[in-house]
Design a protein around this motif. Structure first.
Motif, PDB file in Angstrom:
ATOM      1  N   LYS A 181       0.770  -1.099   0.074  1.00  0.00           N
ATOM      2  CA  LYS A 181      -0.062   0.021   0.017  1.00  0.00           C
ATOM      3  C   LYS A 181       1.025   1.076  -0.044  1.00  0.00           C
ATOM      4  O   LYS A 181       0.579   2.316  -0.684  1.00  0.00           O
ATOM      5  CB  LYS A 181      -1.017  -0.091   1.227  1.00  0.00           C
ATOM      6  N   LEU A 182       1.929   1.266   0.709  1.00  0.00           N
ATOM      7  CA  LEU A 182       2.738   2.417   0.798  1.00  0.00           C
ATOM      8  C   LEU A 182       3.339   2.808  -0.504  1.00  0.00           C
ATOM      9  O   LEU A 182       3.853   3.918  -0.866  1.00  0.00           O
ATOM     10  CB  LEU A 182       3.997   2.140   2.062  1.00  0.00           C
ATOM     11  N   LYS A 183       3.795   1.639  -1.392  1.00  0.00           N
ATOM     12  CA  LYS A 183       4.389   1.779  -2.483  1.00  0.00           C
ATOM     13  C   LYS A 183       3.458   2.740  -3.482  1.00  0.00           C
ATOM     14  O   LYS A 183       3.551   3.896  -4.033  1.00  0.00           O
ATOM     15  CB  LYS A 183       4.452   0.547  -3.349  1.00  0.00           C
ATOM     16  N   GLY A 195      10.924   3.526  -6.883  1.00  0.00           N
ATOM     17  CA  GLY A 195      10.679   2.152  -6.211  1.00  0.00           C
ATOM     18  C   GLY A 195      11.950   1.634  -5.522  1.00  0.00           C
ATOM     19  O   GLY A 195      11.926   0.441  -5.074  1.00  0.00           O
ATOM     20  N   GLY A 196      12.678   2.515  -5.420  1.00  0.00           N
ATOM     21  CA  GLY A 196      14.244   2.218  -4.559  1.00  0.00           C
ATOM     22  C   GLY A 196      13.912   1.746  -2.965  1.00  0.00           C
ATOM     23  O   GLY A 196      13.001   2.125  -2.335  1.00  0.00           O
ATOM     24  N   LYS A 197      14.670   0.860  -2.551  1.00  0.00           N
ATOM     25  CA  LYS A 197      14.337   0.573  -1.013  1.00  0.00           C
ATOM     26  C   LYS A 197      15.773   0.747  -0.655  1.00  0.00           C
ATOM     27  O   LYS A 197      16.704   0.786  -0.916  1.00  0.00           O
ATOM     28  CB  LYS A 197      14.182  -1.248  -1.273  1.00  0.00           C
ATOM     29  N   GLY A 198      15.521   0.913   0.976  1.00  0.00           N
ATOM     30  CA  GLY A 198      16.768   0.947   1.746  1.00  0.00           C
ATOM     31  C   GLY A 198      17.139  -0.415   2.382  1.00  0.00           C
ATOM     32  O   GLY A 198      16.694  -1.688   1.754  1.00  0.00           O
ATOM     33  N   GLU A 200      16.945  -2.293   4.630  1.00  0.00           N
ATOM     34  CA  GLU A 200      16.137  -3.174   5.552  1.00  0.00           C
ATOM     35  C   GLU A 200      14.909  -3.622   4.534  1.00  0.00           C
ATOM     36  O   GLU A 200      13.877  -4.156   5.183  1.00  0.00           O
ATOM     37  CB  GLU A 200      15.831  -2.794   6.978  1.00  0.00           C
ATOM     38  N   GLY A 201      14.823  -3.118   3.278  1.00  0.00           N
ATOM     39  CA  GLY A 201      13.845  -3.359   2.398  1.00  0.00           C
ATOM     40  C   GLY A 201      12.497  -2.546   2.479  1.00  0.00           C
ATOM     41  O   GLY A 201      11.462  -2.582   1.683  1.00  0.00           O
ATOM     42  N   GLY A 202      12.573  -1.352   3.302  1.00  0.00           N
ATOM     43  CA  GLY A 202      11.616  -0.403   3.326  1.00  0.00           C
ATOM     44  C   GLY A 202      11.745   0.519   2.017  1.00  0.00           C
ATOM     45  O   GLY A 202      13.044   0.666   1.692  1.00  0.00           O
ATOM     46  N   TRP A 203      10.708   1.182   1.430  1.00  0.00           N
ATOM     47  CA  TRP A 203      10.880   2.006   0.659  1.00  0.00           C
ATOM     48  C   TRP A 203      11.614   3.508   0.900  1.00  0.00           C
ATOM     49  O   TRP A 203      11.645   3.795   2.047  1.00  0.00           O
ATOM     50  CB  TRP A 203       9.378   2.631   0.063  1.00  0.00           C
TER      51      TRP A 203
END
Ligand SMILES: O=C(O)[C@@H](CO)OP(=O)(O)O
Ligand SMILES: [Mg+2]
Length: 414
Positions: A181-183, A195-198, A200-203
């Motif tokens: 949903k956050l995407k 769509g890049g992530k940090g 730990e996999g968060g956006w």
């Protein structure tokens, strides 16, 4: 005897950031245990040192033989003595000679081998037959700070907890739904979002801290309504990374503002109240027990205030925190302190004082699943281990398997 150690092997493997880390195999007469060490990016200054000078290669070429010759012939069940031997081999207070990541990987592999020697899963070996509670997963949704690139929010981790979930499967899929949903919500606010992530996999959105807080709350509400369960927002502010000791201010670069400690207390309190935060980790610099204490006295009836860099899984620092009423939760990361027995001592002290232990991953992880067993074995009501990504789901999916094995599984209590 079944649990006598016959061999110890150390190898260099990749972590999720592409850095080297150690994996250890321990073989006993009737068992085998394997564990790998993770690494932090926003590390507390009082953590033990992860690796000796020369890094993992030195451990493989020089330290492995020393450890193996000490441990072969010892009983893997005797973890207290084994951890002491590891400390003696190192000989420094901060484990800088052989590295806390070495000692912790050995310690965890030894305990897994001990459990396997008696054909038991680790959670049951640690927690006993009556263990039946599973942790709620604190899922990582958006990343900023030291876990992300430029233009990201200053706050390191926007997390959620599916507090209404009835079981682990429901909980981890609820977190995955919020992540999806956050995407969508980020895309509607940030036209440059790739769509890049940090780590730990968060956006990683290119938006302000406020905007991120808003969409985090919106996603919790919308997904919570769709699934019919309550989902609450949470944060890891990792405020040591924001603290500028010369200016004596918290510097929010993305928002272009700076706050002194008093302003930070009000700011965090306001966020907790506005967004009905379930949990806030490291809202102040690691040396500011006083700031923690002031916030905790104002919000402890409605929110968990958690110390990570503040306590670094260290029993003495936790004891100081208890005395000052600095927090009502503590992050438990075995590699901050370097052994399972010391980790356990800290968890025990926390529980005796109604401090919620939160077993946690690091930002640099491997597919090692051990912390899922620690969370269940220690009856920790929360586990912090991401929401998606191979090294994160390794732990979450292990919880699914553990839930299936338990006779009367229940979600943990606070
Ligand atoms: O700050 C944290 O809590 C952790 C894990 O989320 O990050 P790191 O491993 O980089 O210390
Ligand atoms: Mg933290």
């Amino acid at each position: 005897m079944d649990s006598i150690i016959e061999d110890v092997q150390v190898r260099k493997i990749l972590d999720s950031r592409g850095n080297p880390t150690v994996e250890v195999d321990v073989t006993t007469w009737n068992g085998f245990g394997r564990a790998a060490a993770p690494s932090g990016a926003s590390t507390g200054s009082r953590e033990v040192v992860s690796f000796p000078e020369g890094g993992v290669d030195v451990i493989v070429s020089e330290v492995e033989d020393v450890i193996a010759s000490e441990l072969i012939g010892m009983d893997a069940r005797d973890i207290n003595t084994i951890d002491e031997v590891l400390r003696e081999v190192d000989g420094t207070d901060n484990l800088s000679a052989i590295g806390g990541n070495t000692t912790v990987a050995v310690s965890l592999a030894v305990m897994k081998a001990a459990a396997a020697s008696y054909n038991m899963p680790l959670y049951k070996y640690l927690g006993g037959n009556l263990v039946n509670e599973l942790p709620y997963p604190l899922g990582n949704m958006m990343n900023g700070g030291a876990h992300a690139g430029i233009n990201a929010p200053d706050i390191q981790e926007f997390l959620v907890v599916p507090v209404g979930a009835r079981n682990v499967v429901e909980a981890i899929f609820a977190n995955a739904s919020v992540h999806k949903k956050l995407k969508e919500l980020i895309q509607s606010r940030d036209s440059n979002f790739t769509g890049g992530k940090g780590d730990e996999g968060g956006w990683v959105p290119n938006i302000s801290n406020d905007a991120a807080l808003e969409i985090q709350a919106q996603a919790c509400e919308e997904v919570g309504d769709e699934l019919g369960i309550e989902i609450r927002p949470s944060l890891d502010m990792a405020a040591s990374e924001l603290w500028d000791s010369e200016k004596q201010k918290y510097v929010y670069a993305q928002d272009g503002v700076q706050k002194d400690t008093g302003e930070q207390i009000e700011f965090v309190k306001d966020i907790i109240e506005t967004y009905n935060m379930f949990y806030v980790e490291d809202p102040f610099d690691e040396s500011d027990f006083e700031g923690f204490s002031q916030l905790t006295s104002k919000v402890s009836d409605k929110c968990l205030v958690c110390g990570d860099d503040l306590f670094v899984t260290n029993k003495e620092l936790l004891a100081k925190g208890i005395e000052m009423n600095a927090a009502n939760a503590i992050i438990i990361k075995p590699n901050q302190i370097g052994s399972l027995s010391e980790t356990y001592a800290t968890v025990k002290l926390a529980k005796e004082n109604n401090i919620v232990p939160v077993v946690s991953h690091r930002s640099g992880e491997t597919t090692d699943e051990t912390i899922a067993h620690l969370a269940v074995g220690f009856a920790s009501p929360l586990i912090k281990t991401g929401a998606i990504g191979g090294e994160r789901i390794a732990k979450l999916n292990e919880l699914v398997r553990i839930e299936e094995e338990l006779l009367n599984p229940k979600m943990g209590h606070f």
